[in-house]
Each structure stands twice: as structure tokens, then as C-alpha cells.
Scaffold this motif. Structure first.
Motif, PDB file in Angstrom:
ATOM      1  N   ALA A 112       0.844  -1.192   0.000  1.00  0.00           N
ATOM      2  CA  ALA A 112       0.000   0.000   0.000  1.00  0.00           C
ATOM      3  C   ALA A 112       0.883   1.246   0.000  1.00  0.00           C
ATOM      4  O   ALA A 112       1.041   1.939   1.008  1.00  0.00           O
ATOM      5  N   PHE A 113       1.445   1.524  -1.152  1.00  0.00           N
ATOM      6  CA  PHE A 113       2.354   2.652  -1.321  1.00  0.00           C
ATOM      7  C   PHE A 113       2.110   3.231  -2.707  1.00  0.00           C
ATOM      8  O   PHE A 113       2.264   2.520  -3.713  1.00  0.00           O
ATOM      9  N   PRO A 114       1.711   4.492  -2.805  1.00  0.00           N
ATOM     10  CA  PRO A 114       1.454   5.082  -4.133  1.00  0.00           C
ATOM     11  C   PRO A 114       2.694   5.040  -5.005  1.00  0.00           C
ATOM     12  O   PRO A 114       3.806   5.305  -4.541  1.00  0.00           O
ATOM     13  N   ALA A 115       2.505   4.720  -6.257  1.00  0.00           N
ATOM     14  CA  ALA A 115       3.639   4.652  -7.180  1.00  0.00           C
ATOM     15  C   ALA A 115       4.256   6.027  -7.371  1.00  0.00           C
ATOM     16  O   ALA A 115       3.534   7.023  -7.512  1.00  0.00           O
ATOM     17  N   PRO A 116       5.578   6.146  -7.379  1.00  0.00           N
ATOM     18  CA  PRO A 116       6.219   7.420  -7.706  1.00  0.00           C
ATOM     19  C   PRO A 116       5.755   7.903  -9.079  1.00  0.00           C
ATOM     20  O   PRO A 116       5.452   7.105  -9.968  1.00  0.00           O
ATOM     21  N   HIS A 117       5.684   9.187  -9.264  1.00  0.00           N
ATOM     22  CA  HIS A 117       5.111   9.751 -10.493  1.00  0.00           C
ATOM     23  C   HIS A 117       5.882   9.336 -11.730  1.00  0.00           C
ATOM     24  O   HIS A 117       5.326   9.287 -12.833  1.00  0.00           O
ATOM     25  N   ASP A 118       7.185   9.037 -11.580  1.00  0.00           N
ATOM     26  CA  ASP A 118       7.994   8.683 -12.741  1.00  0.00           C
ATOM     27  C   ASP A 118       8.181   7.181 -12.895  1.00  0.00           C
ATOM     28  O   ASP A 118       8.968   6.730 -13.732  1.00  0.00           O
ATOM     29  N   ALA A 119       7.470   6.384 -12.111  1.00  0.00           N
ATOM     30  CA  ALA A 119       7.624   4.934 -12.191  1.00  0.00           C
ATOM     31  C   ALA A 119       6.948   4.389 -13.446  1.00  0.00           C
ATOM     32  O   ALA A 119       5.807   4.759 -13.750  1.00  0.00           O
ATOM     33  N   PRO A 120       7.607   3.515 -14.202  1.00  0.00           N
ATOM     34  CA  PRO A 120       6.938   2.889 -15.347  1.00  0.00           C
ATOM     35  C   PRO A 120       5.818   1.978 -14.860  1.00  0.00           C
ATOM     36  O   PRO A 120       5.849   1.480 -13.728  1.00  0.00           O
ATOM     37  N   LYS A 121       4.814   1.779 -15.704  1.00  0.00           N
ATOM     38  CA  LYS A 121       3.706   0.895 -15.329  1.00  0.00           C
ATOM     39  C   LYS A 121       4.198  -0.511 -15.012  1.00  0.00           C
ATOM     40  O   LYS A 121       3.634  -1.209 -14.167  1.00  0.00           O
ATOM     41  N   MET A 122       5.244  -0.924 -15.707  1.00  0.00           N
ATOM     42  CA  MET A 122       5.782  -2.259 -15.531  1.00  0.00           C
ATOM     43  C   MET A 122       7.294  -2.194 -15.674  1.00  0.00           C
ATOM     44  O   MET A 122       7.811  -1.622 -16.637  1.00  0.00           O
ATOM     45  N   LEU A 123       8.004  -2.759 -14.713  1.00  0.00           N
ATOM     46  CA  LEU A 123       9.459  -2.698 -14.717  1.00  0.00           C
ATOM     47  C   LEU A 123      10.023  -4.087 -14.462  1.00  0.00           C
ATOM     48  O   LEU A 123       9.711  -4.719 -13.454  1.00  0.00           O
ATOM     49  N   GLY A 124      10.844  -4.576 -15.390  1.00  0.00           N
ATOM     50  CA  GLY A 124      11.501  -5.862 -15.208  1.00  0.00           C
ATOM     51  C   GLY A 124      12.768  -5.696 -14.393  1.00  0.00           C
ATOM     52  O   GLY A 124      13.562  -4.786 -14.643  1.00  0.00           O
ATOM     53  N   LEU A 125      12.951  -6.587 -13.418  1.00  0.00           N
ATOM     54  CA  LEU A 125      14.120  -6.524 -12.548  1.00  0.00           C
ATOM     55  C   LEU A 125      15.071  -7.671 -12.877  1.00  0.00           C
ATOM     56  O   LEU A 125      14.654  -8.829 -12.971  1.00  0.00           O
ATOM     57  N   ILE A 126      16.336  -7.351 -13.035  1.00  0.00           N
ATOM     58  CA  ILE A 126      17.379  -8.333 -13.269  1.00  0.00           C
ATOM     59  C   ILE A 126      18.235  -8.429 -12.010  1.00  0.00           C
ATOM     60  O   ILE A 126      18.631  -7.413 -11.442  1.00  0.00           O
ATOM     61  N   GLY A 127      18.503  -9.649 -11.559  1.00  0.00           N
ATOM     62  CA  GLY A 127      19.332  -9.839 -10.381  1.00  0.00           C
ATOM     63  C   GLY A 127      18.613  -9.660  -9.068  1.00  0.00           C
ATOM     64  O   GLY A 127      19.253  -9.553  -8.019  1.00  0.00           O
ATOM     65  N   ALA A 128      17.295  -9.628  -9.089  1.00  0.00           N
ATOM     66  CA  ALA A 128      16.490  -9.463  -7.879  1.00  0.00           C
ATOM     67  C   ALA A 128      15.642 -10.705  -7.655  1.00  0.00           C
ATOM     68  O   ALA A 128      15.494 -11.561  -8.532  1.00  0.00           O
ATOM     69  N   THR A 129      15.052 -10.802  -6.465  1.00  0.00           N
ATOM     70  CA  THR A 129      14.088 -11.876  -6.211  1.00  0.00           C
ATOM     71  C   THR A 129      12.775 -11.541  -6.900  1.00  0.00           C
ATOM     72  O   THR A 129      12.180 -12.383  -7.568  1.00  0.00           O
ATOM     73  N   ALA A 130      12.307 -10.315  -6.725  1.00  0.00           N
ATOM     74  CA  ALA A 130      11.134  -9.847  -7.475  1.00  0.00           C
ATOM     75  C   ALA A 130      11.519  -9.746  -8.942  1.00  0.00           C
ATOM     76  O   ALA A 130      12.627  -9.318  -9.275  1.00  0.00           O
ATOM     77  N   GLU A 131      10.608 -10.154  -9.820  1.00  0.00           N
ATOM     78  CA  GLU A 131      10.933 -10.165 -11.247  1.00  0.00           C
ATOM     79  C   GLU A 131      10.309  -9.005 -12.014  1.00  0.00           C
ATOM     80  O   GLU A 131      10.918  -8.482 -12.938  1.00  0.00           O
ATOM     81  N   TRP A 132       9.083  -8.644 -11.655  1.00  0.00           N
ATOM     82  CA  TRP A 132       8.406  -7.522 -12.307  1.00  0.00           C
ATOM     83  C   TRP A 132       7.728  -6.685 -11.239  1.00  0.00           C
ATOM     84  O   TRP A 132       7.116  -7.202 -10.311  1.00  0.00           O
ATOM     85  N   VAL A 133       7.840  -5.372 -11.393  1.00  0.00           N
ATOM     86  CA  VAL A 133       7.155  -4.430 -10.503  1.00  0.00           C
ATOM     87  C   VAL A 133       6.075  -3.729 -11.318  1.00  0.00           C
ATOM     88  O   VAL A 133       6.342  -3.218 -12.413  1.00  0.00           O
ATOM     89  N   PHE A 134       4.855  -3.716 -10.771  1.00  0.00           N
ATOM     90  CA  PHE A 134       3.726  -3.053 -11.428  1.00  0.00           C
ATOM     91  C   PHE A 134       3.318  -1.853 -10.582  1.00  0.00           C
ATOM     92  O   PHE A 134       3.124  -1.973  -9.362  1.00  0.00           O
ATOM     93  N   ALA A 135       3.188  -0.705 -11.230  1.00  0.00           N
ATOM     94  CA  ALA A 135       2.891   0.540 -10.529  1.00  0.00           C
ATOM     95  C   ALA A 135       1.428   0.925 -10.733  1.00  0.00           C
ATOM     96  O   ALA A 135       0.973   1.101 -11.865  1.00  0.00           O
ATOM     97  N   PHE A 136       0.704   1.027  -9.634  1.00  0.00           N
ATOM     98  CA  PHE A 136      -0.677   1.484  -9.636  1.00  0.00           C
ATOM     99  C   PHE A 136      -0.751   2.779  -8.828  1.00  0.00           C
ATOM    100  O   PHE A 136       0.125   3.063  -8.006  1.00  0.00           O
ATOM    101  N   PRO A 137      -1.792   3.589  -9.030  1.00  0.00           N
ATOM    102  CA  PRO A 137      -1.879   4.848  -8.287  1.00  0.00           C
ATOM    103  C   PRO A 137      -1.858   4.661  -6.771  1.00  0.00           C
ATOM    104  O   PRO A 137      -1.321   5.511  -6.059  1.00  0.00           O
ATOM    105  N   ASP A 138      -2.425   3.541  -6.283  1.00  0.00           N
ATOM    106  CA  ASP A 138      -2.534   3.364  -4.837  1.00  0.00           C
ATOM    107  C   ASP A 138      -1.664   2.249  -4.278  1.00  0.00           C
ATOM    108  O   ASP A 138      -1.669   1.994  -3.079  1.00  0.00           O
TER     109      ASP A 138
END
Length: 417
Positions: free
Chosen positions: A285-311
């Protein structure tokens, strides 16, 4: 005499797709599901821990998905799908801090591989030629057709195919990968814009489908589980929903749109995929930063994709069998650290939720793909639907919707008696 009515067991996207197609054709439909709401794995719910309505997972579609477009048009879904205006895929290497965007041009001619500002950093045009082998593959694993080393694999294909197949990309079916690539990369960026449901999956798919079906006299009946099927010769003759045996009329067909392990328990000698892969999702429950892409692929992390929603911010890990039994709070802390690094956030971990799907999809290996049954069965009034049936695609929303269309088409063309 033709089939006049169809009973559908299962109101996931496959069952909903079949019901919509059947109603459009003028048939009587009765659709039921054992869950408390329609949508299957593409469902949304209010989570009191977050104080928000969230999706059970982050499901992606592409702009060129024709069954998605047909389904949403038919049900009058007016909640838009969110995504970039072009086929842009953003990535971040957590270890090195490198960031890049793969920008695929709209047309079929892939001139983006000639532009160093559009292709994967560190790659050259010749590095993309092995994709042609995948586009012609007929059998075997992906790693038998593509060298699984180098920047194109590490920084583009491997993370994308892992998400598409929900199976370690190298172990995945080359045939399924070929079919997916032929409908995306081979068509060009106009068919590859990544789209996510915003605000929720239910608003984009399940809710408008349920509303449309109710308006057509076929409301989804929830909390109703099919427990047994009666067979006689080449027909289904009865269904048991737990309140006694109900006859199947001579002009009635049945569509099973249930998970494969349910279908094999109901249908004698049915072969279906029996190996599955997990998906783990984290919601914050953390608002996405204004410059965050809607979808971001992560390399070298445990999380693989980050999805940004307004809320909220959400992460997805595919083929997550190694994570699915780990402590939920431990996973939340790992995911939040990945998010903070990727999006340059300096904040304590907010309210969170971890959602695990142990049998999210069938394993998209050549061996499991060979076990997928066709929609038609040896009983002339029984048909199968689901992303685990032989759609030619991995277990995706597009595949699920197509399977429903196929089952509906066969039911419409079946003869009664």
C-alpha cells in the motif's frame, strides 16, 4: 436437431468466454462456479490488511491479443487497460544499477534491433538472429534452439519468456514459445504493447462479463460445485451439483471450464497436464512514484516484475516453486527492498500482502504440453475449456479466452439426440 442449451461448469475466463459466445449465438446458458465470485485466477478482492481492493496476481495482456479484444468488446468493458503508448519494456539491473528500455517499433520489419538506443544494451543486430530459429521451432525445449547466454537472453528474452511460460525459460516448450512469438515479435510492436488492468482485473474482465450475462438471462451462479458427471454411451446424461442428480436433456451440451485436476477427477481416462508451477505476488500500500513505469523488469532481484498502480506497488515472481513455502513476511521484506532499489524509494515497508498460487499454471514444458487435451471429447455433448487445454499457447488470458470460444463453437455445431 441442434444443441439448444449449454451448461457450463466453471466461471473463470474460459467459462465466461464460452458463455458470452453461446449467448451471442442465441443459445440458453447456465453457468456456475464453486468460488464466491467469477473470474477464476483473474479475480480481485478487498484486502483488509491493505485496506484496498487488489488482484490475486498481476496478469498482463498485449495489445495484439485478439480474443481479449473480442471478449471485452462483446461484454462492453469500458474500463481501459493501462500501458505505454508504444511497445516499450523497461528494465533495471539491481546489482549494477543499469537501466534500459527496449523499444520495439510498430511495423513487422524489426528495425529496432539496428538502433542501439532501442535494443538491449551490449547487444548487436546479429545477436537477435537466433530468434528466427525459435520462430521456426516445431518441438523440443527453448534451449535447444537459442543459446541461453548473452545480453539478449539475459536482459530481454529470459525474463519475458519466464513470465509468459511460468516455467524456466530454457526448459520451456519451443513450440509454445514459437506460437507466442509469432503473434507478438513477428507482428511488431503494434501487437506488443504491454497492458495491465487498472484499477483491477475484476473491473476489466469479470464484473462486466457477469453484468452482461445477467442482462442476457444467464447470471453466474456462485458457490455451486460440480461433483459428478453421469455418462451413457457417447453422451453425458446427468450432472450432480451436490443436491441430487440432474438429467442432461437431449438438446443440452456441457462445457467443463474447471482446473485440470478437477476435470480429470470428473471425466474417465482424461489425460491432462499434471505438473504445475507456482506464482508469488506481493502487494504494498504505497502510491507509485510519479515517474515509475507501469511495468518494470528486474534483473538480479528476487522480485521479477514491478507493477505501478496509483494506490499500490505490486511484484510478481513466476515459476516460484522455490519461494512459495517461504515465510510471508520474509518475502514481503525481500520484495520491498527490491522495489526500493529499483524505484529509488526511501521508506519503511508499508502495509503489505503476499498472495501465493501453488498451482498457478501447468508447466509449459514439451512433455506437459503433449498432455493437453483438445476441446472435443469422446462424448458428443461434452467439451473442455481452460488455458490447460490444447490452445497452442502457454497458460495466458488470451489462451483461456480462446479456449472458451473453441468450446462454444463446438457446442453450437454439435448434434443433439
Amino acid at each position: 436437431m441442434s444443441i439448444a442449451r449449454v451448461t457450463i461448469a466453471g466461471a473463470g475466463l474460459a467459462g465466461l468466454s464460452a458463455a458470452v459466445a453461446l449467448k451471442q449465438a442465441g443459445l440458453a446458458v447456465r453457468i456456475s462456479d464453486s468460488a464466491a465470485q467469477p473470474g477464476g485466477r483473474c479475480r480481485s478482492y478487498f484486502d483488509p490488511q491493505l485496506g484496498q481492493t487488489i488482484d490475486n496476481g498481476n496478469h498482463l495482456v498485449l495489445s495484439g491479443n485478439q480474443a481479449v479484444a473480442r471478449f471485452r468488446s462483446a461484454i462492453g468493458a469500458d474500463v481501459p487497460l493501462a500501458g505505454p503508448e508504444q511497445a516499450d519494456f523497461d528494465f533495471c539491473d539491481i546489482v549494477s544499477g543499469a537501466r534500459w528500455t527496449v523499444r520495439i517499433n510498430d511495423g513487422r520489419a524489426p528495425w529496432w534491433v539496428l538502433d542501439k538506443h532501442r535494443r538491449v544494451p551490449g547487444s548487436g543486430p546479429i545477436d537477435y538472429l537466433p530468434i528466427l530459429r525459435l520462430l521456426m521451432a516445431r518441438k523440443g525445449r527453448v534451449d535447444e534452439h537459442f543459446t541461453t547466454i548473452g545480453p539478449v537472453w539475459d536482459r530481454l528474452l529470459e525474463p519475458v519468456l519466464l513470465a509468459v511460460l511460468n516455467t524456466a525459460a530454457g526448459e520451456g516448450s519451443a513450440l509454445l514459445t514459437r506460437n507466442a512469438l509469432r503473434e507478438t515479435v513477428a507482428v511488431g510492436g503494434a501487437a506488443m504493447r504491454p497492458l495491465i488492468a487498472e484499477p483491477t482485473l475484476a473491473a476489466a474482465f469479470g464484473d462486466p462479463a457477469s453484468t452482461w450475462l445477467a442482462g442476457q438471462g444467464a447470471p453466474v451462479e456462485i458457490g455451486r460445485r460440480l461433483r459428478a458427471i453421469g455418462f451413457d454411451g457417447d453422451r453425458v446424461v446427468s450432472l450432480d451439483w451436490g443436491a441430487g442428480v440432474e438429467p442432461v436433456e437431449a438438446d443440452e451440451a456441457v462445457i467443463l471450464a474447471v482446473p485440470p485436476w478437477v476435470a480429470t477427477a470428473l471425466v474417465p481416462d482424461l489425460e491432462a497436464p499434471d505438473e504445475f508451477r507456482a506464482i508469488v505476488n506481493g502487494h504494498f500500500a504505497f502510491p507509485a512514484p510519479h515517474d515509475a513505469p507501469k511495468m518494470l523488469g528486474l534483473i538480479g532481484a528476487t522480485a521479477e516484475w514491478v507493477f505501478a498502480f496509483p494506490d499500490r506497488l505490486s511484484v510478481t515472481v513466476s515459476a516460484a516453486d522455490a519461494l512459495v513455502d517461504r515465510d510471508r513476511e520474509e518475502l514481503a521484506r525481500i520484495f520491498w527492498a527490491d522495489i526500493c532499489t529499483a524505484l529509488k524509494i526511501d521508506a519503511l515497508m508499508p502495509a503489505w500482502q503476499i498472495v501465493k498460487e501453488k498451482r498457478a499454471t501447468f508447466a509449459a514444458t514439451p512433455e506437459q504440453d503433449a498432455k493437453r487435451p483438445p476441446a472435443a471429447t469422446r462424448w458428443r455433448n461434452l467439451f473442455l475449456a481452460g488455458d490447460w487445454t490444447q490452445t497452442g499457447l502457454p497458460a495466458t488470458i488470451e489462451g483461456a479466452l480462446r479456449s472458451g470460444e473453441t468450446a462454444a463453437r463446438l457446442a453450437i455445431g454439435a448434434r443433439s439426440g
